[in-house]
Design an enzyme around this catalytic site. Structure first.
Site, PDB file in Angstrom:
ATOM      1  N   ASP A  75      37.947  38.366  42.278  1.00 16.85           N
ATOM      2  CA  ASP A  75      39.055  38.759  42.021  1.00 16.85           C
ATOM      3  C   ASP A  75      38.866  40.445  41.264  1.00 16.85           C
ATOM      4  OD1 ASP A  75      40.166  36.522  42.370  1.00 16.85           O
ATOM      5  OD2 ASP A  75      41.346  36.376  40.606  1.00 16.85           O
ATOM      6  N   ASP A  76      39.747  41.150  41.355  1.00 13.22           N
ATOM      7  CA  ASP A  76      39.977  42.211  40.457  1.00 13.22           C
ATOM      8  C   ASP A  76      39.306  43.482  40.937  1.00 13.22           C
ATOM      9  OD1 ASP A  76      41.314  40.842  38.984  1.00 13.22           O
ATOM     10  OD2 ASP A  76      39.971  40.774  37.335  1.00 13.22           O
ATOM     11  N   HIS A 130      47.682  44.626  39.261  1.00 11.13           N
ATOM     12  CA  HIS A 130      46.982  43.430  38.253  1.00 11.13           C
ATOM     13  C   HIS A 130      47.972  43.197  37.211  1.00 11.13           C
ATOM     14  CE1 HIS A 130      44.368  40.953  35.906  1.00 11.13           C
ATOM     15  NE2 HIS A 130      43.844  40.745  37.224  1.00 11.13           N
ATOM     16  N   HIS A 222      34.224  37.303  39.706  1.00  9.19           N
ATOM     17  CA  HIS A 222      34.907  38.512  39.639  1.00  9.19           C
ATOM     18  C   HIS A 222      34.212  39.641  40.342  1.00  9.19           C
ATOM     19  CE1 HIS A 222      37.367  36.202  36.879  1.00  9.19           C
ATOM     20  NE2 HIS A 222      38.456  37.170  36.987  1.00  9.19           N
TER      21      HIS A 222
END
Length: 268
Positions: A75-76, A130, A222
């Site tokens: 993620d991210d 986000h 992540h």
């Protein structure tokens, strides 16, 4: 940049602390719909948890399968340093993964997004900025998803079919808007507490994955964290270990395809 990362980790620690309290007190609370409390549009939904949405096929936490298959998700990102290093490691072990990308970063680092797609990984939607979606209006939710979808598609050359809400928080409206945008909502296997966003130590991350591996698991990691990542060092342990045990690293969509293929074979 360092000051920005420090501020970001403080904000994220606050959010994750709340999430952790909810998680361990009542795991079904990842679907946050507090009874009697109106959200941004005045809607007062009844409390519904994982079992409700999972049984209806509205969201996915894992895809139980025979054999040995596992889906690593990141993620991210992308991050200009960490994501390429992760891609290099995945390539070493012939592993495919799913990257839940923010649209804004896809615009900043389109070459990395393109590389992810070109190397057989799955690119997926993680909103544009986000933004936490629980108390957003339908229009705001749609805007975050649609803007990310456009940016990721432009960078990757392929359109995402999966969506993960930031921090894993959602309600019925988030799921509904996601479906209307043509996306399946994907969370992660709760029995893999990697916590790599908080940089808890490489051993903690490794144990969070290797401690209870099941075929069809979806693991949350992540490729961007605030501060120096520990995820890459953890992958240096996890990838060879699971490869040695016979696991294949596949994308989330590949898990779903395998499940559907096996179901179709049984029903013939």
């Amino acid at each position: 940049m360092r000051q920005e990362k420090a501020s970001a980790i403080i904000r994220r620690l606050a959010v994750k602390s709340v999430a952790a309290a909810i998680f361990f007190a009542a795991p079904i609370a990842l679907a946050l719909e507090p009874t009697g409390k109106a959200d941004a549009v005045g809607y007062k939904p009844a409390f519904k948890g994982r079992s409700y949405y999972e049984s209806r096929g509205e969201a996915i936490w894992e895809v139980p399968l025979d054999g040995k298959f596992i889906a690593l998700t990141f993620d991210d990102g992308p991050d200009p340093a960490d994501t390429p290093a992760i891609l290099d490691l995945l390539a070493t072990y012939g592993a495919h993964a799913t990257f839940f990308i923010t649209g804004k970063k896809a615009e900043q680092y389109p070459g990395i997004v393109k590389r992810e797609a070109m190397e057989g990984h799955e690119v997926a939607n993680h909103t544009y900025t986000h933004k936490m979606l629980l108390h957003c209006t339908d229009a705001q939710i749609r805007g975050e998803i649609a803007m990310a979808q456009k940016s990721i598609t432009l960078a990757a050359g392929t359109e995402p079919v999966l969506f993960r809400p930031p921090e894993g928080f959602f309600n019925a409206r988030v799921l509904s808007v996601g479906r209307e945008e043509g996306l399946m909502t994907v969370l992660w296997s709760w029995h893999h507490p990697t916590d790599d966003w908080a940089r808890p130590g490489v051993n903690h991350i490794v144990k969070g994955i290797l401690g209870d591996v099941r075929s069809g698991d979806i693991v949350l990691l992540h490729d961007y964290v605030s501060g120096k990542t520990q995820t890459i060092d953890a992958l240096r342990v996890i990838l060879p270990k699971l490869t040695e045990e016979g696991y294949r690293f596949v994308t989330v969509s590949e898990l779903l395809h395998l499940k559907n293929s096996k179901t179709n074979m049984v029903n013939r």
